[in-house]
Write a protein that holds these residues in place. Sequence first.
Motif, PDB file in Angstrom:
ATOM      1  N   UNK A  81      16.764 -46.880   5.698  1.00  0.00           N
ATOM      2  CA  UNK A  81      15.844 -48.013   5.563  1.00  0.00           C
ATOM      3  C   UNK A  81      16.562 -49.242   5.025  1.00  0.00           C
ATOM      4  N   UNK A  82      17.415 -49.043   4.008  1.00  0.00           N
ATOM      5  CA  UNK A  82      18.064 -50.173   3.363  1.00  0.00           C
ATOM      6  C   UNK A  82      19.488 -50.431   3.858  1.00  0.00           C
ATOM      7  N   UNK A  83      20.021 -49.550   4.703  1.00  0.00           N
ATOM      8  CA  UNK A  83      21.366 -49.761   5.221  1.00  0.00           C
ATOM      9  C   UNK A  83      22.444 -49.608   4.178  1.00  0.00           C
ATOM     10  N   UNK A  84      22.240 -48.699   3.233  1.00  0.00           N
ATOM     11  CA  UNK A  84      23.203 -48.496   2.143  1.00  0.00           C
ATOM     12  C   UNK A  84      23.810 -47.109   2.248  1.00  0.00           C
ATOM     13  N   UNK A  85      24.930 -46.907   1.533  1.00  0.00           N
ATOM     14  CA  UNK A  85      25.547 -45.590   1.547  1.00  0.00           C
ATOM     15  C   UNK A  85      24.736 -44.556   0.792  1.00  0.00           C
ATOM     16  N   UNK A  86      24.084 -45.012  -0.275  1.00  0.00           N
ATOM     17  CA  UNK A  86      23.237 -44.096  -1.031  1.00  0.00           C
ATOM     18  C   UNK A  86      23.982 -43.160  -1.957  1.00  0.00           C
ATOM     19  N   UNK A  87      25.260 -43.448  -2.250  1.00  0.00           N
ATOM     20  CA  UNK A  87      26.022 -42.565  -3.124  1.00  0.00           C
ATOM     21  C   UNK A  87      25.383 -42.383  -4.487  1.00  0.00           C
ATOM     22  N   UNK A  88      24.726 -43.444  -4.996  1.00  0.00           N
ATOM     23  CA  UNK A  88      24.083 -43.375  -6.295  1.00  0.00           C
ATOM     24  C   UNK A  88      22.877 -42.436  -6.271  1.00  0.00           C
ATOM     25  N   UNK A  89      22.364 -42.126  -5.074  1.00  0.00           N
ATOM     26  CA  UNK A  89      21.280 -41.154  -4.921  1.00  0.00           C
ATOM     27  C   UNK A  89      21.807 -39.791  -4.476  1.00  0.00           C
ATOM     28  N   UNK A  90      22.851 -39.808  -3.656  1.00  0.00           N
ATOM     29  CA  UNK A  90      23.399 -38.554  -3.127  1.00  0.00           C
ATOM     30  C   UNK A  90      24.017 -37.711  -4.232  1.00  0.00           C
ATOM     31  N   UNK A  91      24.780 -38.353  -5.120  1.00  0.00           N
ATOM     32  CA  UNK A  91      25.446 -37.603  -6.193  1.00  0.00           C
ATOM     33  C   UNK A  91      24.428 -36.876  -7.083  1.00  0.00           C
ATOM     34  N   UNK A  92      23.400 -37.566  -7.604  1.00  0.00           N
ATOM     35  CA  UNK A  92      22.393 -36.824  -8.382  1.00  0.00           C
ATOM     36  C   UNK A  92      21.662 -35.771  -7.547  1.00  0.00           C
ATOM     37  N   UNK A  93      21.446 -36.060  -6.251  1.00  0.00           N
ATOM     38  CA  UNK A  93      20.780 -35.095  -5.382  1.00  0.00           C
ATOM     39  C   UNK A  93      21.581 -33.817  -5.220  1.00  0.00           C
ATOM     40  N   UNK A  94      22.885 -33.955  -5.026  1.00  0.00           N
ATOM     41  CA  UNK A  94      23.753 -32.791  -4.906  1.00  0.00           C
ATOM     42  C   UNK A  94      23.796 -31.987  -6.205  1.00  0.00           C
ATOM     43  N   UNK A  95      23.841 -32.698  -7.327  1.00  0.00           N
ATOM     44  CA  UNK A  95      23.879 -32.012  -8.625  1.00  0.00           C
ATOM     45  C   UNK A  95      22.567 -31.275  -8.875  1.00  0.00           C
TER      46      UNK A  95
END
Length: 259
Positions: free
Chosen positions: A157-171
């Motif tokens: 939706x926002x065209x971002x990498x999302x690393x700031x969301x992916x890292x907590x999601x993986x953890x």
Amino acid sequence: MDPATIALALLSGALIGFVLGLVGGGGSILAVPLLVYVVGVASPHAAIGTAAVAVALNAAAGLAGHARAGNVKWPCALVFAGAGMLGAAGGAEIGKAIDGQALLAAFGALMIVVGTLMLRGRKGGANPDVRLTRESASYLFPRLAGYGLAVGLLAGFFGIGGGFLIVPGLIAATAMPIGIAVGTSLVVVTALGATTAGSYALSGYVDWPLVLVLAAGGVGGSVLGRLAGKRLAARKNLLERGFAAVVIAVGLFVTASAL
């Protein structure tokens, strides 16, 4: 592009690369505001599409080093990325259908939220040996797929990498340590960025010459960022908090300007 636009795009790419090299992430969220307010890209949709390509390229470049260091849990990454790509494809279609100024206002609000979360810091899990196997798939697979789908929707939706969301999601899904989560996240960022970029490119929202200029600036910026990061390693927490404050400030500016 005229010389002034090329120079501004090079500087913007260098700034994104510098931040990525200095604090290890977050630079991609600055890409859209830089493209709109500094480089002068008139269409927010074109800025998002172009930024998505740059995000995918940056993540792919950083992935090689983490893979060599053994910091990538490939089965976990592939499940998370697979679900995330479905979400990113849907999120990109929704984003393209929304008015550009409304999309910018939402992007600014997201930056404020991200900056606030960054101020809280990130904590890793305590299971460095986590593996997706036949035995663990019954509980790991749905968690990875669920988080991946949700993060992919936002990233597309926002065209971002999302690393700031992916890292907590993986953890949250696997309890892997943060160092491994960061390396694993780059697989997902590359996949989500490529999916979003492909969707926007098919709609004509990617400025390919601008992508090349941004990438050229990013190479030089990332080298300088890594060098600065090594010198300032003892102050990494302070640097991350300072960057979080910048993200919040830029988010406030973007939201106010769009509204």
